[in-house]
Scaffold this motif. Sequence first.
Motif, PDB file in Angstrom:
ATOM      1  N   GLY A 118      -0.709 -25.809  -4.314  1.00 45.14           N
ATOM      2  CA  GLY A 118      -0.222 -25.372  -5.619  1.00 45.14           C
ATOM      3  C   GLY A 118       0.090 -23.885  -5.680  1.00 45.14           C
ATOM      4  N   TYR A 119      -0.081 -23.176  -4.567  1.00 41.18           N
ATOM      5  CA  TYR A 119       0.177 -21.737  -4.519  1.00 41.18           C
ATOM      6  C   TYR A 119       1.162 -21.427  -3.395  1.00 41.18           C
ATOM      7  CZ  TYR A 119      -3.935 -21.007  -7.452  1.00 41.18           C
ATOM      8  OH  TYR A 119      -4.836 -21.010  -8.476  1.00 41.18           O
ATOM      9  N   ALA A 120       1.840 -20.312  -3.520  1.00 38.78           N
ATOM     10  CA  ALA A 120       2.735 -19.826  -2.473  1.00 38.78           C
ATOM     11  C   ALA A 120       2.258 -18.441  -2.047  1.00 38.78           C
ATOM     12  CB  ALA A 120       4.164 -19.750  -2.986  1.00 38.78           C
ATOM     13  N   TYR A 121       2.247 -18.193  -0.749  1.00 41.30           N
ATOM     14  CA  TYR A 121       1.787 -16.905  -0.241  1.00 41.30           C
ATOM     15  C   TYR A 121       2.892 -15.866  -0.344  1.00 41.30           C
ATOM     16  CZ  TYR A 121      -0.139 -13.327   2.760  1.00 41.30           C
ATOM     17  OH  TYR A 121      -0.621 -12.135   3.228  1.00 41.30           O
ATOM     18  N   ARG A 122       2.574 -14.706  -0.881  1.00 41.92           N
ATOM     19  CA  ARG A 122       3.500 -13.569  -0.957  1.00 41.92           C
ATOM     20  C   ARG A 122       3.024 -12.527   0.045  1.00 41.92           C
ATOM     21  NH1 ARG A 122       6.292 -16.694  -3.249  1.00 41.92           N
ATOM     22  NH2 ARG A 122       6.451 -16.907  -5.475  1.00 41.92           N
ATOM     23  N   ALA A 123       3.862 -12.213   0.981  1.00 45.06           N
ATOM     24  CA  ALA A 123       3.503 -11.259   2.040  1.00 45.06           C
ATOM     25  C   ALA A 123       3.350  -9.851   1.466  1.00 45.06           C
ATOM     26  CB  ALA A 123       4.577 -11.267   3.119  1.00 45.06           C
ATOM     27  N   PRO A 124       2.532  -9.010   2.102  1.00 45.37           N
ATOM     28  CA  PRO A 124       2.421  -7.616   1.669  1.00 45.37           C
ATOM     29  C   PRO A 124       3.772  -6.922   1.799  1.00 45.37           C
ATOM     30  CG  PRO A 124       0.716  -8.158   3.264  1.00 45.37           C
ATOM     31  CD  PRO A 124       1.661  -9.303   3.228  1.00 45.37           C
ATOM     32  N   GLU A 125       4.015  -5.954   0.931  1.00 43.94           N
ATOM     33  CA  GLU A 125       5.307  -5.251   0.988  1.00 43.94           C
ATOM     34  C   GLU A 125       5.174  -3.836   0.459  1.00 43.94           C
ATOM     35  OE1 GLU A 125       8.204  -7.076  -1.552  1.00 43.94           O
ATOM     36  OE2 GLU A 125       6.895  -7.034  -3.286  1.00 43.94           O
ATOM     37  N   TRP A 126       6.079  -2.982   0.921  1.00 46.17           N
ATOM     38  CA  TRP A 126       6.204  -1.611   0.422  1.00 46.17           C
ATOM     39  C   TRP A 126       7.454  -1.551  -0.436  1.00 46.17           C
ATOM     40  CZ3 TRP A 126       2.791   2.287   0.968  1.00 46.17           C
ATOM     41  CH2 TRP A 126       1.810   2.160   1.956  1.00 46.17           C
ATOM     42  N   ARG A 127       7.358  -0.899  -1.606  1.00 43.75           N
ATOM     43  CA  ARG A 127       8.525  -0.705  -2.481  1.00 43.75           C
ATOM     44  C   ARG A 127       8.631   0.764  -2.844  1.00 43.75           C
ATOM     45  NH1 ARG A 127       9.295  -5.663  -6.641  1.00 43.75           N
ATOM     46  NH2 ARG A 127       9.409  -7.252  -5.042  1.00 43.75           N
ATOM     47  N   GLU A 128       9.863   1.254  -2.819  1.00 41.94           N
ATOM     48  CA  GLU A 128      10.105   2.656  -3.158  1.00 41.94           C
ATOM     49  C   GLU A 128      10.419   2.770  -4.637  1.00 41.94           C
ATOM     50  OE1 GLU A 128      12.486   6.335  -3.574  1.00 41.94           O
ATOM     51  OE2 GLU A 128      13.545   4.490  -3.172  1.00 41.94           O
ATOM     52  N   ARG A 129       9.722   3.681  -5.335  1.00 42.87           N
ATOM     53  CA  ARG A 129       9.957   3.933  -6.761  1.00 42.87           C
ATOM     54  C   ARG A 129       9.919   5.431  -6.996  1.00 42.87           C
ATOM     55  NH1 ARG A 129       6.098  -0.574  -9.600  1.00 42.87           N
ATOM     56  NH2 ARG A 129       7.330  -2.346  -8.954  1.00 42.87           N
ATOM     57  N   ASP A 130      11.032   5.971  -7.404  1.00 43.44           N
ATOM     58  CA  ASP A 130      11.126   7.400  -7.745  1.00 43.44           C
ATOM     59  C   ASP A 130      10.622   8.312  -6.625  1.00 43.44           C
ATOM     60  OD1 ASP A 130      12.076   6.646 -10.276  1.00 43.44           O
ATOM     61  OD2 ASP A 130      10.028   6.471 -11.044  1.00 43.44           O
ATOM     62  N   GLY A 131      11.006   8.016  -5.404  1.00 41.08           N
ATOM     63  CA  GLY A 131      10.619   8.859  -4.272  1.00 41.08           C
ATOM     64  C   GLY A 131       9.206   8.629  -3.769  1.00 41.08           C
ATOM     65  N   ARG A 132       8.516   7.682  -4.327  1.00 42.89           N
ATOM     66  CA  ARG A 132       7.158   7.349  -3.875  1.00 42.89           C
ATOM     67  C   ARG A 132       7.154   5.912  -3.374  1.00 42.89           C
ATOM     68  NH1 ARG A 132       3.024  10.821  -6.330  1.00 42.89           N
ATOM     69  NH2 ARG A 132       4.124  12.385  -7.528  1.00 42.89           N
ATOM     70  N   TRP A 133       6.262   5.636  -2.439  1.00 40.57           N
ATOM     71  CA  TRP A 133       6.158   4.304  -1.851  1.00 40.57           C
ATOM     72  C   TRP A 133       4.887   3.636  -2.351  1.00 40.57           C
ATOM     73  CZ3 TRP A 133       9.838   1.918   1.023  1.00 40.57           C
ATOM     74  CH2 TRP A 133      10.931   2.720   1.371  1.00 40.57           C
TER      75      TRP A 133
END
Length: 138
Positions: free
Chosen positions: A82-97
């Motif tokens: 009943g669940y789906a795995y979401r892999a770890p990720e990096w996202r850039e926002r306003d020059g910060r990660w």
Amino acid sequence: MKKLAISLAVGAASLLSLGAAVTLPTTAQAQPAVIIKTPPPPPRSERVPPPRRGYAWAPGHWEWRSGRHVWVAGHWVRARPGYAYRAPEWRERDGRWEYNRGRWDRDRDGVPNRMDRDRDGDGVPNRYDNRPNNPNRS
């Protein structure tokens, strides 16, 4: 002797009341966000082993530890129906990660439906599987 017993009882009561005031983090509490100015290196190429029934593949990723990026190799995690795995990720926002840890997400309505079935048995629900009918999977 009576004074010693009373002192010990008061001390124990003090410790018990102190213990009630201290909270330990649990898995249900949110993890602190990791926000840095340094972008992560490009992902490393890694060989994904053949699927394992009842497990989901957590791909390798970069984590921020002790002031530097550290590669964490991919590994199998036990699947949660009943669940789906979401892999770890990096996202850039306003020059910060910002680092988002891997997690399990419940289907929107909380009830598995036909799109959540796993036809090829690789542990990935069809809606998230790039190749849901791969005949080479067991």
